[in-house]
Scaffold this motif. Structure first.
Motif, PDB file in Angstrom:
ATOM      1  N   ALA A   1      -8.760  14.315  -7.299  1.00 46.76           N
ATOM      2  CA  ALA A   1      -8.270  12.932  -7.858  1.00 46.76           C
ATOM      3  C   ALA A   1      -7.613  13.156  -9.147  1.00 46.76           C
TER       4      ALA A   1
ATOM      5  N   GLY B   1       1.439   5.583  -0.719  1.00 44.50           N
ATOM      6  CA  GLY B   1       0.778   7.006  -0.537  1.00 44.50           C
ATOM      7  C   GLY B   1       2.059   7.833  -0.844  1.00 44.50           C
TER       8      GLY B   1
ATOM      9  N   VAL C   1       0.898  -1.140  -0.099  1.00 42.73           N
ATOM     10  CA  VAL C   1       0.006  -0.180  -0.131  1.00 42.73           C
ATOM     11  C   VAL C   1       1.007   1.289   0.060  1.00 42.73           C
TER      12      VAL C   1
ATOM     13  N   ARG D   1      -0.455   0.431  -5.549  1.00 43.23           N
ATOM     14  CA  ARG D   1      -0.593  -0.907  -4.817  1.00 43.23           C
ATOM     15  C   ARG D   1       0.895  -1.505  -5.554  1.00 43.23           C
TER      16      ARG D   1
ATOM     17  N   THR E   1      -7.284   5.706 -10.546  1.00 45.68           N
ATOM     18  CA  THR E   1      -7.536   6.846 -10.133  1.00 45.68           C
ATOM     19  C   THR E   1      -6.686   7.151  -8.574  1.00 45.68           C
ATOM     20  N   VAL E   2      -6.017   7.953  -8.493  1.00 48.24           N
ATOM     21  CA  VAL E   2      -5.326   8.291  -7.351  1.00 48.24           C
ATOM     22  C   VAL E   2      -6.056   9.454  -6.668  1.00 48.24           C
ATOM     23  N   GLY E   3      -6.543   9.254  -5.408  1.00 51.89           N
ATOM     24  CA  GLY E   3      -7.173  10.356  -4.585  1.00 51.89           C
ATOM     25  C   GLY E   3      -6.167  11.202  -4.202  1.00 51.89           C
TER      26      GLY E   3
ATOM     27  N   TYR F   1       2.126   7.141 -11.242  1.00 50.06           N
ATOM     28  CA  TYR F   1       1.135   8.410 -10.568  1.00 50.06           C
ATOM     29  C   TYR F   1       2.119   9.751 -10.764  1.00 50.06           C
TER      30      TYR F   1
ATOM     31  N   SER G   1      -1.048  12.356  -1.688  1.00 51.11           N
ATOM     32  CA  SER G   1      -2.035  11.474  -2.201  1.00 51.11           C
ATOM     33  C   SER G   1      -2.751  10.664  -1.090  1.00 51.11           C
ATOM     34  N   ARG G   2      -3.871   9.863  -1.537  1.00 50.25           N
ATOM     35  CA  ARG G   2      -4.294   8.834  -0.654  1.00 50.25           C
ATOM     36  C   ARG G   2      -3.550   7.498  -0.700  1.00 50.25           C
TER      37      ARG G   2
ATOM     38  N   ASP H   1      -3.291   5.158  -2.540  1.00 57.27           N
ATOM     39  CA  ASP H   1      -4.293   4.392  -3.513  1.00 57.27           C
ATOM     40  C   ASP H   1      -3.562   3.774  -4.403  1.00 57.27           C
TER      41      ASP H   1
ATOM     42  N   GLU I   1      -5.579  14.161  -1.323  1.00 53.32           N
ATOM     43  CA  GLU I   1      -5.894  14.404  -0.075  1.00 53.32           C
ATOM     44  C   GLU I   1      -6.011  16.018  -0.007  1.00 53.32           C
TER      45      GLU I   1
END
Lengths: 485, 491
Positions: A114, A18, A16, A171, A126-128, A179, A166-167, A169, A130
């Motif tokens: 986003a 970010g 995970v 992997r 999509t990457v959130g 990203y 970023s969130r 998001d 924050e």
């Protein structure tokens, strides 16, 4: 997304990720001091008494940097906060002259947004986002100029940064790199950051944790200041493996800040949570809350250029390009402009092929950007035009391209000077065909039962004419002479 | 002693304009007075050469029929204001030898209007103190002494040098600064006038910061009209200070002497603190009577959160100070101590460079901003601050200004209160609320106590309504007819 899992000894693990990206705002002046911003100036040549933290000096917010942050926020489809505030982050270090960094902890200028990210294979995710906040950069400490002293260069001190958070998001290491690449493309298209990672103008803090698929978030480690795509991927790969090994050995991950050592390709502990600074954030009393007029935000929105994602879609639709070519050509503003100037009214797919495969290929082999291309877009367009109207063959075009690259004149001049014009004169080609058929009667006979064998005759005629014959015309002449159809 | 040094600023400027005496003459008279008064320790730096040079330039302008509103007037500058090329230490060892490459906006405004700089005035270290005893350069003595006593008294703080110099006729007026009472309390202790204007009226640019959201420059002078004249020059919007107010500066001098009939003056009941000397109480009543006689309407008002002002102040001010003073690390300017490692250099520099009171406040400020304490202390203090401002807003519904004592006591002896910081902090009890709310406040000398020491009354007004304060202060000044001067024991 099962293919991105790490296989451990005890089963699969999911990474995970970010990211906190620090992007230097493209601005001629610093965030609060009005001093010049620039790379390569002499040490401490671009430092005002504000940047050096002299007594009684006060910050005054640079309106242009605010505009750049708003622009970036709009590009990220994010909420623009009408009211934001600046806070002080307090800590001691020689390259932080005020003893605090002015940042925006509690009320950032940009909220949630986003970013749609495209992978190399054309698939998207999509990457959130924050938040995005404005903050000052610190100066630079140089530890290796003297064995006993540290040198400090404050040129960078006070330069405006956008921290884009970023969130968690992502992997996989590839997705994290994709990203950053997409974000960089967006910033460059907006003109809000030049994205020059070598100069440190774009750098990332990477938060890495691992977990069993489907489980809650694991404890994360933050890898500070990674400044290339390759290092981002290497750091993630190493760190994820390290965490999996610890967990599989029955250990626990300690939340900490780590540094990536590119020389060894590994991450090292910098400080643990217990050693973490207490930054004592509080609202900077020297600055008023930043209040934005809705009308100004709309003005900025109206001034936004075409963004990479929209341009990519338009290139695919308008020019019929493949997703890959559209992606490559829109990755940089200069590429897209180059392509569109070269394409003009010509066969856009052909122009895209030549731009992506031949021109960008050659440029990247020489580590150059399209801005440094020795072939102007119009010149490449002219070359493709010569292919299109049958003046030269694609094969000859490669030769012309080399000469264009070497600066030997325009495509038309080269073709004329070197006699590379394609032979479409049926008379000459008929004579060559007749001669060939007469010399090879058995082959001519065979073609009648095996029409694909005509290829040999085409090749021979092309050879005969030094590659200048128009293959389509050669084909037609041979078919007539050999009595096929 | 020269009569020239005993003039009010207003009269001196008029005398200079009409060429009754020259700027050089009045400057020399002050330089001589300063030389004779070194025992007061009011000045940390004297700048006679610059003063004479500026005075001669003033004389040249006056001769040409030019000149600004303060042309040729010799003034003192609190050492908190950066003066280009002249050592500026803010009373701290850590800034020893620091000569700023810039001039503060406030002093630049004064020089623009023709004033002459005599030198830099002593102060509590980084303006943290109420007695001038925290100065690294030793305490300032009050020119006033208790009748029949030779004991040295404090001139108050932190602008003790400014107040002492003005009271002792060493300068016609002085810049000062007020974070929690540092203009008004010393003015009250020395029989001078001191006004802290609305927060944002004077630029903070070039003023060594103590607590940014509270610090405000103002003058200490010998009359209300002088304060109006000097403040008018010091004020003005400055784009270099984001908290400076983008408003026109009124001609404050026009308000002095104006009819105050019909103005409503509030008397806040919460200011009757326990243990307040009867003399102060009587003076306050006297002040009320003077204003009533002048035609003001007196109303009783309530400021219910007053008792929380001092605690809130002693959280907000140290919090900001702990951050503002982080830049004094020995790296780029001022004092630096040796050390084997970076941390040692930091520790030694700050341990040796800062005095005890400054260290105490840095510790308090660091503590209240720390993770886990921020909400309980700093955020709560900000809420209290809001309530205090609301109290004033409510008061303005029924009155135009407030009348209170400036200080709970008269000047005390040096060394009397330095053992207990909280006792010292209590000196600011009447002045701190105006800082927290950003409001203007002025202290006017109103009488002498039984020991012959001056006492002051304070007026607090609406934001940006210094005009009303000057009118009321003028009325008080006239009624009190305070003419006393300290007996000249120092030369």
């Amino acid at each position: 997304m099962t293919d991105t899992l790490i296989q451990g000894r005890t089963g699969p693990w999911e990474i995970v990720l970010g990211l906190e990206v620090h992007a230097q705002v493209a601005s001629r002046a610093k965030l609060f001091s009005g001093a010049a911003v620039g790379f390569g100036a002499g040490p401490n040549a671009q430092v005002s008494t504000v940047d050096a933290g002299f007594p009684g000096m006060l910050p005054v917010l640079n309106r242009f940097c605010v505009e750049q942050a708003v622009k970036t926020g709009l590009g990220l489809n994010a909420q623009i906060h009408r009211t934001s505030r600046f806070d002080r982050k307090n800590y001691f270090y020689p390259d932080l002259p005020q003893g605090y960094q002015i940042s925006q902890l509690y009320h950032p200028i940009v909220g949630e947004g986003a970013l749609e990210v495209e992978r190399d294979d054309g698939s998207t995710f999509t990457v959130g986002i924050e938040r995005l906040h404005l903050e000052q950069d610190a100066g630079k400490s140089i530890h290796d100029m003297d064995p006993h002293s540290t040198y400090v260069d404050l040129n960078r001190s006070g330069t405006a940064l956008m921290e884009i958070v970023s969130r968690p998001d992502m992997r996989s290491a590839e997705d994290a790199a994709a990203y950053v690449r997409t974000l960089r493309t967006l910033l460059r298209a907006l003109g809000t950051c030049d994205g020059d990672m070598e100069k440190g103008n774009l750098r990332a803090d990477v938060n890495v944790s691992v977990r069993r698929p489907g489980e809650g978030l694991g404890t994360r480690c933050e890898i500070k200041n990674v400044n290339s795509f390759r290092f981002i991927m290497q750091a993630i790969e190493y760190e994820a493996r390290r965490q999996v090994e610890i967990l599989e050995d029955g250990g626990k991950i300690t939340q900490e800040t780590r540094l990536f050592d590119p020389g060894r390709g590994e991450t090292r502990s910098m400080r643990s949570k217990e050693e973490a600074h207490d930054y004592r954030y509080f609202p900077d009393p020297d600055l008023l809350p930043l209040v934005l007029e809705e009308a100004w935000i709309e003005e900025i929105r109206a001034s936004l250029p075409e963004l990479p994602a929209a341009r990519r879609r338009r290139f695919a639709e308008q020019y019929g390009l493949t997703a890959y070519d559209a992606g490559v050509l829109t990755a940089e503003d200069e590429r897209a402009t180059f392509f569109e100037r070269a394409a003009g009214a010509r066969n856009a797919k052909l122009v895209a092929n030549w731009t992506v495969n031949d021109l960008l290929g050659r440029l990247s082999a020489e580590d150059r950007g399209i801005a440094e291309s020795p072939i102007a877009p119009e010149a490449l367009g002219e070359l493709v035009g010569l292919i299109e109207d049958g003046t030269i063959s694609s094969k000859i075009a490669k030769t012309v391209f080399d000469k264009l690259w070497a600066g030997e004149g325009s495509a038309r001049e080269i073709v004329e000077r070197e006699g590379l014009v394609q032979v479409s004169d049926t008379g000459a080609l008929e004579a060559a065909a007749d001669k060939l058929i007469a010399a090879n009667p058995e082959k001519a006979e065979a073609v009648k039962t095996k029409p694909q064998a005509i290829g040999w005759f085409v090749g021979q005629v092309m050879k005969e004419t030094g590659g200048k014959a128009n293959p389509a015309v050669v084909n037609a002449v041979l078919r007539a002479r050999l009595g096929i159809d | 002693m020269s009569e020239l040094t005993a003039l009010t600023l207003t009269d001196a400027v008029e005398g200079l304009r009409t060429k009754r005496f020259s700027a050089e003459e009045i400057t020399r008279a002050h330089l001589e007075a300063m030389q004779g008064a070194r025992t007061l320790n009011a000045f940390t730096v004297e700048t006679p050469d610059r003063a004479l040079e500026m005075a001669r330039a003033s004389d040249a302008r006056i001769a040409r029929g030019e000149g600004g509103p303060l042309e040729g007037a010799p003034l003192g500058v609190k050492d908190l204001f950066s003066t280009e090329g002249v050592e500026t230490t803010a009373g701290s060892r850590i800034l020893q030898g620091f000569k700023p490459p810039y001039e503060s906006t406030v002093t630049a405004n004064l020089w623009r209007d023709g004033a002459v700089m005599l030198g830099k005035l002593n102060m509590d270290e980084f303006a943290m103190g109420s007695s001038n005893e925290t100065s690294a350069w030793g305490p300032v003595a009050n020119p006033w002494r208790s009748r029949g006593s030779n004991a040295s008294l404090t001139p108050g703080g932190s602008s003790g040098g400014s107040a002492s110099a003005v009271a002792a006729d060493l300068c016609l007026g002085a810049t000062a600064s007020d974070t929690g009472g540092s203009i008004r309390q010393p003015a009250a202790f020395t029989g001078t006038v001191g006004i802290k204007p609305t927060y944002g009226r004077c630029s903070r640019w070039g003023m060594v910061a103590f607590a940014s959201s509270l610090d405000q420059a103002g003058p200490i002078t010998r009359s209300v009209a002088d304060a109006a004249l000097m403040l008018r020059s010091m004020s003005g919007h400055d784009p270099k200070d984001s908290t400076s107010l983008a408003v026109e500066t009124p001609d404050f001098t026009q308000f002095v002497g104006r009819d105050v009939r019909g103005l409503r003056v509030g008397v806040p009941r919460e200011y009757r603190v326990d243990g307040m000397p009867a003399e102060i109480e009587q003076l306050w009543e006297q002040g009320v009577a003077w204003l009533r006689d002048a035609g003001c309407e007196i109303v009783e008002v309530s400021l219910p959160h007053t008792r929380y002002a001092l605690p809130a102040y002693y959280i907000v001010a140290p919090a900001e100070a702990s951050s503002n003073l982080a830049r004094y690390d020995g790296m780029r300017f001022g004092y630096r101590a040796g050390g084997g490692t970076l941390t040692e250099v930091y520790e030694n520099t700050r341990a040796q460079g800062f005095g005890d009171e400054v260290k105490r406040r840095i510790l308090i400020g660091t503590y209240v901003l720390s993770a886990g304490f921020y909400d309980a202390y700093y955020l709560r203090a900000l809420k209290v601050r809001r309530r205090i401002a609301d109290d004033f807003d409510r008061a303005w519904e029924t009155c135009d200004a407030l009348l209170t004592p400036s200080t709970p006591t008269a000047a005390f002896a040096l060394g009397d209160k330095d053992a207990d910081p909280v006792t010292m902090y209590l000196n600011d009890v009447f002045t701190v609320p105006a800082n927290l709310a950003g409001l203007p406040g002025i202290s006017v000398p109103a009488g002498l106590d039984a020991n012959g020491l001056p006492l002051g009354l304070q007026l607090v007004g609406r934001a940006l309504d210094e005009g009303t304060l000057f009118s009321l202060a003028g009325a008080l000044e006239q009624a009190a007819a305070f003419r006393s001067k300290p007996e000249r024991w120092w030369s």
